[in-house]
Design a protein around this motif. Structure first.
Motif, PDB file in Angstrom:
ATOM      1  N   CYS A   1     -13.593 -35.095 -38.859  1.00 25.78           N
ATOM      2  CA  CYS A   1     -13.314 -35.457 -37.465  1.00 25.78           C
ATOM      3  C   CYS A   1     -12.094 -36.382 -37.404  1.00 25.78           C
ATOM      4  CB  CYS A   1     -14.549 -36.091 -36.831  1.00 25.78           C
ATOM      5  SG  CYS A   1     -15.958 -34.985 -36.867  1.00 25.78           S
ATOM      6  N   ASN A   2     -11.011 -35.947 -37.975  1.00 31.52           N
ATOM      7  CA  ASN A   2      -9.747 -36.695 -37.933  1.00 31.52           C
ATOM      8  C   ASN A   2      -8.633 -35.701 -38.291  1.00 31.52           C
ATOM      9  OD1 ASN A   2      -8.759 -36.967 -40.823  1.00 31.52           O
ATOM     10  ND2 ASN A   2     -10.879 -37.639 -41.061  1.00 31.52           N
TER      11      ASN A   2
ATOM     12  N   ALA B   1     -19.203 -44.943 -40.389  1.00 26.38           N
ATOM     13  CA  ALA B   1     -18.706 -43.946 -39.419  1.00 26.38           C
ATOM     14  C   ALA B   1     -18.479 -42.611 -40.122  1.00 26.38           C
ATOM     15  CB  ALA B   1     -17.439 -44.440 -38.725  1.00 26.38           C
TER      16      ALA B   1
ATOM     17  N   ASP C   1     -23.691 -43.889 -39.352  1.00 26.12           N
ATOM     18  CA  ASP C   1     -22.998 -43.526 -38.107  1.00 26.12           C
ATOM     19  C   ASP C   1     -23.885 -43.941 -36.938  1.00 26.12           C
ATOM     20  OD1 ASP C   1     -20.413 -41.505 -37.545  1.00 26.12           O
ATOM     21  OD2 ASP C   1     -21.779 -41.752 -35.842  1.00 26.12           O
ATOM     22  N   ILE C   2     -23.226 -44.304 -35.851  1.00 28.62           N
ATOM     23  CA  ILE C   2     -23.962 -44.765 -34.670  1.00 28.62           C
ATOM     24  C   ILE C   2     -24.483 -43.583 -33.844  1.00 28.62           C
ATOM     25  CG2 ILE C   2     -22.021 -44.872 -33.040  1.00 28.62           C
ATOM     26  CD1 ILE C   2     -23.034 -47.696 -32.261  1.00 28.62           C
ATOM     27  N   SER C   3     -23.884 -42.413 -34.051  1.00 27.18           N
ATOM     28  CA  SER C   3     -24.252 -41.261 -33.219  1.00 27.18           C
ATOM     29  C   SER C   3     -25.454 -40.524 -33.798  1.00 27.18           C
ATOM     30  CB  SER C   3     -23.062 -40.297 -33.133  1.00 27.18           C
ATOM     31  OG  SER C   3     -23.529 -39.017 -32.775  1.00 27.18           O
TER      32      SER C   3
ATOM     33  N   TRP D   1     -12.181 -49.598 -34.903  1.00 30.30           N
ATOM     34  CA  TRP D   1     -12.643 -50.435 -33.781  1.00 30.30           C
ATOM     35  C   TRP D   1     -13.953 -51.137 -34.133  1.00 30.30           C
ATOM     36  CZ3 TRP D   1     -12.224 -45.059 -33.485  1.00 30.30           C
ATOM     37  CH2 TRP D   1     -13.429 -44.365 -33.561  1.00 30.30           C
ATOM     38  N   ILE D   2     -14.700 -50.590 -35.086  1.00 32.06           N
ATOM     39  CA  ILE D   2     -15.987 -51.205 -35.469  1.00 32.06           C
ATOM     40  C   ILE D   2     -15.757 -52.658 -35.879  1.00 32.06           C
ATOM     41  CG2 ILE D   2     -17.882 -51.149 -37.162  1.00 32.06           C
ATOM     42  CD1 ILE D   2     -17.557 -48.144 -37.307  1.00 32.06           C
TER      43      ILE D   2
ATOM     44  N   PHE E   1     -18.663 -36.363 -27.881  1.00 32.52           N
ATOM     45  CA  PHE E   1     -18.065 -36.227 -29.212  1.00 32.52           C
ATOM     46  C   PHE E   1     -18.685 -35.036 -29.950  1.00 32.52           C
ATOM     47  CE2 PHE E   1     -17.566 -37.367 -33.706  1.00 32.52           C
ATOM     48  CZ  PHE E   1     -16.230 -37.731 -33.757  1.00 32.52           C
TER      49      PHE E   1
ATOM     50  N   ILE F   1     -13.172 -44.073 -42.174  1.00 34.67           N
ATOM     51  CA  ILE F   1     -12.037 -43.202 -41.855  1.00 34.67           C
ATOM     52  C   ILE F   1     -12.056 -42.894 -40.361  1.00 34.67           C
ATOM     53  CG2 ILE F   1     -11.000 -40.949 -42.352  1.00 34.67           C
ATOM     54  CD1 ILE F   1     -12.565 -41.210 -45.149  1.00 34.67           C
ATOM     55  N   GLY F   2     -11.170 -43.567 -39.643  1.00 43.39           N
ATOM     56  CA  GLY F   2     -11.027 -43.263 -38.218  1.00 43.39           C
ATOM     57  C   GLY F   2     -12.011 -43.974 -37.320  1.00 43.39           C
TER      58      GLY F   2
ATOM     59  N   GLY G   1     -19.383 -39.668 -39.469  1.00 43.45           N
ATOM     60  CA  GLY G   1     -19.159 -38.459 -38.662  1.00 43.45           C
ATOM     61  C   GLY G   1     -20.079 -37.357 -39.127  1.00 43.45           C
TER      62      GLY G   1
ATOM     63  N   ASN H   1     -25.274 -49.070 -35.866  1.00 41.96           N
ATOM     64  CA  ASN H   1     -23.942 -49.616 -35.646  1.00 41.96           C
ATOM     65  C   ASN H   1     -23.412 -50.141 -36.984  1.00 41.96           C
ATOM     66  OD1 ASN H   1     -21.702 -51.102 -34.927  1.00 41.96           O
ATOM     67  ND2 ASN H   1     -22.710 -52.140 -33.210  1.00 41.96           N
ATOM     68  N   GLY H   2     -22.279 -49.607 -37.409  1.00 41.92           N
ATOM     69  CA  GLY H   2     -21.712 -50.008 -38.696  1.00 41.92           C
ATOM     70  C   GLY H   2     -21.415 -51.499 -38.771  1.00 41.92           C
TER      71      GLY H   2
ATOM     72  N   CYS I   1     -24.376 -37.056 -34.966  1.00 44.43           N
ATOM     73  CA  CYS I   1     -23.666 -37.021 -36.261  1.00 44.43           C
ATOM     74  C   CYS I   1     -24.641 -37.177 -37.414  1.00 44.43           C
ATOM     75  CB  CYS I   1     -22.623 -38.145 -36.327  1.00 44.43           C
ATOM     76  SG  CYS I   1     -21.166 -37.784 -35.355  1.00 44.43           S
TER      77      CYS I   1
HETATM   78  C1  LIG Z   1     -13.054 -40.174 -35.423  1.00 43.08           C
HETATM   79  S1  LIG Z   1     -14.697 -40.021 -35.986  1.00 43.08           S
HETATM   80  C2  LIG Z   1     -14.506 -40.069 -37.737  1.00 43.08           C
HETATM   81  C3  LIG Z   1     -15.676 -39.522 -38.481  1.00 43.08           C
HETATM   82  C4  LIG Z   1     -15.504 -39.368 -39.987  1.00 43.08           C
HETATM   83  N1  LIG Z   1     -15.178 -40.629 -40.611  1.00 43.08           N
HETATM   84  C5  LIG Z   1     -14.454 -38.337 -40.293  1.00 43.08           C
HETATM   85  O1  LIG Z   1     -13.296 -38.747 -40.522  1.00 43.08           O
HETATM   86  O2  LIG Z   1     -14.760 -37.136 -40.299  1.00 43.08           O
HETATM   87  C6  LIG Z   1     -15.399 -41.607 -35.595  1.00 43.08           C
HETATM   88  C7  LIG Z   1     -16.854 -41.732 -35.947  1.00 43.08           C
HETATM   89  O3  LIG Z   1     -17.228 -43.097 -35.750  1.00 43.08           O
HETATM   90  C8  LIG Z   1     -18.560 -43.139 -35.309  1.00 43.08           C
HETATM   91  N2  LIG Z   1     -18.778 -44.470 -34.733  1.00 43.08           N
HETATM   92  C9  LIG Z   1     -18.226 -44.982 -33.608  1.00 43.08           C
HETATM   93  N3  LIG Z   1     -18.599 -46.264 -33.423  1.00 43.08           N
HETATM   94  C10 LIG Z   1     -19.401 -46.580 -34.479  1.00 43.08           C
HETATM   95  C11 LIG Z   1     -20.098 -47.749 -34.864  1.00 43.08           C
HETATM   96  N4  LIG Z   1     -20.049 -48.876 -34.132  1.00 43.08           N
HETATM   97  N5  LIG Z   1     -20.834 -47.728 -35.997  1.00 43.08           N
HETATM   98  C12 LIG Z   1     -20.906 -46.599 -36.752  1.00 43.08           C
HETATM   99  N6  LIG Z   1     -20.275 -45.454 -36.431  1.00 43.08           N
HETATM  100  C13 LIG Z   1     -19.518 -45.439 -35.319  1.00 43.08           C
HETATM  101  C14 LIG Z   1     -18.631 -41.976 -34.341  1.00 43.08           C
HETATM  102  O4  LIG Z   1     -19.944 -41.562 -34.072  1.00 43.08           O
HETATM  103  C15 LIG Z   1     -17.815 -40.924 -35.093  1.00 43.08           C
HETATM  104  O5  LIG Z   1     -18.647 -40.175 -35.944  1.00 43.08           O
END
Ligand SMILES: C[S@@+](CC[C@H](N)C(=O)[O-])C[C@H]1O[C@@H](n2cnc3c(N)ncnc32)[C@H](O)[C@@H]1O
Length: 251
Positions: free
Chosen positions: A19-20, A46, A68-70, A118-119, A9, A114-115, A48, A96-97, A73
């Protein structure tokens, strides 16, 4: 994928601001509609690259929490925040959110996810989780895909999606209304925005390949991006929509 998904990512989203598929101009339009008092509490799950919460902190003296989990990021988002001239404060948490527990329930003036629905196992779960964390009268903002047309079974198989993973744009609104939220605004993305969101990933991966030919993960990175590119061009471009939804929790 054996490759670290957060590394993938990071490489493919290196040139994105958000990131959307929503453009910066559309985010500015939405952010201008969000009326917060000085010191308002904002949560972004999340986050990003942290662009949404950073821009909110440039506009208003918020007290923010961004999760954010990453690790990539969180590192980039907090460095970006330090470099910007903000009115507000934001803490960045790598976690983890789904495991985030606010100190008090219903304590945020604005919650955002936003995006990354799945969390919370989808759009409804996300809205419910955020509803619990938002003050009465507060805002909830989410970004969610929707089907533009019934998805081809081959697309579902290739993308590892289910026909029920997403609803229609209208269903995304109804889900919020069903749990008692008031829709204030929604804005969809057009094909130019989708093409930009996807194409920036292809270009970033190719640039990474040129700059890091020694990376043992490179064959997998290029295979993955090639698969995603073909999936998007063959099916996704005419099948998947995307919108940002701004709701208010009743006072
Ligand atoms: C599509 S990106 C969207 C990022 C941001 N919201 C944006 O729109 O610019 C998805 C984000 O979700 C984060 N993510 C994925 N699973 C997650 C989790 N379980 N907890 C927190 N963040 C998570 C990823 O690291 C990534 O930064």
């Amino acid at each position: 994928m054996t490759l670290n998904i957060w590394k993938y990512f990071d490489i493919t989203h290196r040139d994105h601001i958000f990131c959307n598929p929503t453009s910066v101009a559309k985010f500015e339009q939405i952010m201008a509609m969000i009326r917060l008092e000085p010191g308002a509490r904002v949560l972004e799950l999340a986050t990003g690259k942290g662009e949404f919460i950073t821009r909110m902190a440039e506009r208003q003296s918020i007290k923010g929490t961004a999760i954010d989990i990453s690790p990539f990021c969180i590192r980039d988002a907090s460095a970006k925040f330090q470099a910007r001239d903000t009115l507000g404060e934001v803490e960045f948490l790598e976690m983890n959110g789904a495991k985030y527990q606010p100190k008090e329930p219903a304590s945020f003036d604005l919650t955002a996810c936003i995006g990354a629905s799945w969390i919370f196992a989808g759009h409804e779960g996300t809205l419910r989780a955020m509803n619990e964390m938002t003050k009465p009268g507060g805002y909830i903002i989410v970004g969610e895909p929707f089907w533009l047309q019934p998805p081809d079974p081959e697309y579902l198989k290739s993308a590892e999606l289910d026909a029920h993973t997403f609803g229609s744009h209208y269903e995304n609104v109804l889900t919020g209304e069903r749990i008692g939220l008031k829709l204030l605004f929604t804005i969809g993305s057009n094909q130019d925005e989708w093409d930009t969101y996807e194409g920036l990933q292809w270009n970033a991966a190719e640039n990474y390949a040129v700059d890091h030919p020694e990376d043992p993960d490179l064959p997998e990175i290029l295979k993955e991006i090639d698969g995603k590119r073909r999936e998007y061009l063959r099916w996704g471009r005419q099948t998947l929509g995307w919108a940002v939804y701004l709701f208010r929790k009743p006072a």
